[in-house]
Design an enzyme around this catalytic site. Structure first.
Site, PDB file in Angstrom:
ATOM      1  N   GLU A 238      96.182 112.468  35.453  1.00 19.75           N
ATOM      2  CA  GLU A 238      95.971 113.810  34.918  1.00 19.75           C
ATOM      3  C   GLU A 238      95.756 114.796  36.066  1.00 19.75           C
ATOM      4  O   GLU A 238      95.087 114.468  37.057  1.00 19.75           O
ATOM      5  CB  GLU A 238      94.740 113.856  33.997  1.00 19.75           C
ATOM      6  CG  GLU A 238      94.857 113.040  32.746  1.00 19.75           C
ATOM      7  CD  GLU A 238      94.127 111.705  32.874  1.00 19.75           C
ATOM      8  OE1 GLU A 238      93.390 111.494  33.858  1.00 19.75           O
ATOM      9  OE2 GLU A 238      94.317 110.855  31.977  1.00 19.75           O
TER      10      GLU A 238
ATOM     11  N   HIS B 107      87.800 108.961  37.246  1.00 22.84           N
ATOM     12  CA  HIS B 107      87.938 110.413  37.287  1.00 22.84           C
ATOM     13  C   HIS B 107      87.314 111.003  38.551  1.00 22.84           C
ATOM     14  O   HIS B 107      86.391 110.420  39.140  1.00 22.84           O
ATOM     15  CB  HIS B 107      87.240 111.047  36.076  1.00 22.84           C
ATOM     16  CG  HIS B 107      88.108 111.167  34.873  1.00 22.84           C
ATOM     17  ND1 HIS B 107      88.323 112.362  34.227  1.00 22.84           N
ATOM     18  CD2 HIS B 107      88.829 110.245  34.196  1.00 22.84           C
ATOM     19  CE1 HIS B 107      89.119 112.170  33.195  1.00 22.84           C
ATOM     20  NE2 HIS B 107      89.441 110.885  33.153  1.00 22.84           N
TER      21      HIS B 107
END
Length: 323
Positions: free
Chosen positions: A99, A30
């Protein structure tokens, strides 16, 4: 989970998890945490490099890396090959369509899911060629590669897992990856995946799932921690992939109650409840399951007190062929 702990803590937990008896360790990849309350997001590949040197036997895996926007697929291939060498071939490359939360930082528009899958398909082709040792020039719809070749590679090519979310992605990626990744214990996509691979005369695949848990001696403290840092989880991939910021996730989850989280995530000291939750995965045909222990503040206590007994219970309950 890189979103809830700092880099030094992650390495320390990885060593403790190996000592506790886990077989493999996965890392998220991330740029942002899901919620501000989570508080961290170090660079996964640096952490994995350190973990590769600090551990001896556990398999390592990204769960999952998006190889299309923040990273060019040729660079992902190089990172994967290097980590496989550093870990003595203990690394599996887990890939997915990504994402918006993490990919928007490079300033590009966020494509619709169909285009993201097109990009992932091209990326998989590039990565596979490079990991197989090819000298590659590639001119696709989304990516170009000019005379690329990897110079430090493991003896065996790195195996690739890909995250799928339904029939369309199963059809598209079953022949391009080695293993299936999913956070949902649904048997039908897995059956289709295995059938398609058998039809193509491809080797048997692992199916690698993931489930969040929140162990704590105090059940109320576990529910509070899970709600504070993990209430985003219930949105599902269709929602979570598209929200761009931690503020978006805060707004989207403002009406999620602690009892809603407790109903979907095992919270508290009951290890049998965790086994029951994991059971859905092996009943669906999964071979591996990654346990996400929620919250940095409870991590060391979980590893010291609960991990060993939980592993014993899980291995005793799981079918032998999936143990």
């Amino acid at each position: 989970m890189t979103e809830q702990s700092g880099p030094k803590e992650l390495v320390r937990y990885a060593v403790a998890a190996e000592r506790a008896g886990f077989d493999f360790e996965v890392s998220s990849d991330h740029y942002f945490p899901w919620l501000d309350e989570m508080g961290h997001s170090p660079y996964a590949w640096t952490v994995l490099g350190a973990v590769a040197q600090a551990t001896e036997r556990v398999e390592l895996m990204t769960y999952v890396t998006c190889p299309t926007m923040r990273y060019h697929p040729a660079v992902v291939a190089q990172k994967a090959a290097t980590l496989a060498v550093l870990s003595d071939e203990r690394f599996v490359l887990g890939l997915g369509a990504g994402e918006n939360l993490n990919e928007h930082v490079v300033g590009e528009r966020w494509p619709a899911v169909g285009e993201r899958h097109d990009m992932l398909e091209e990326a998989l082709v590039i990565i596979r060629h490079l990991l197989d040792g090819d000298h590659l020039t590639f001119d696709g719809d989304h990516f170009r590669v000019d005379s690329a070749e990897l110079w430090d590679v493991p003896e065996r090519p790195v195996e690739i897992g890909v995250a799928v979310s339904g029939e369309q992605s199963v059809h598209r990626f079953s022949s391009l990856a080695d293993h299936l990744i999913s956070t949902q214990p649904e048997p039908e996509p897995l059956k289709l995946w295995r059938q398609l691979r058998a039809d193509d005369d491809l080797p048997a695949s692992r199916a690698i799932g993931q489930i969040p848990i929140c162990w704590d001696r105090d059940a109320d403290a576990a529910v509070e921690r899970a709600h504070r840092t993990f209430r985003w989880f219930g949105g599902g991939w269709g929602v979570n992939a598209d929200l761009p910021t931690t503020r978006s996730f805060t707004d989207a989850t403002q009406f999620v109650r602690p009892e809603d989280v407790a109903a979907s995530i095992p919270c508290g000291p009951d290890l049998d409840a965790v086994v029951e939750a994991v059971k859905a995965f092996w009943e669906a045909g999964f071979t591996d399951i990654a346990l996400v222990q929620i919250g940095d503040e409870g991590q060391q206590a979980f590893l010291d007190e609960a991990a060993g007994p939980l592993l014993e219970k899980l291995r005793a309950a799981a079918p032998v062929e999936q143990g």
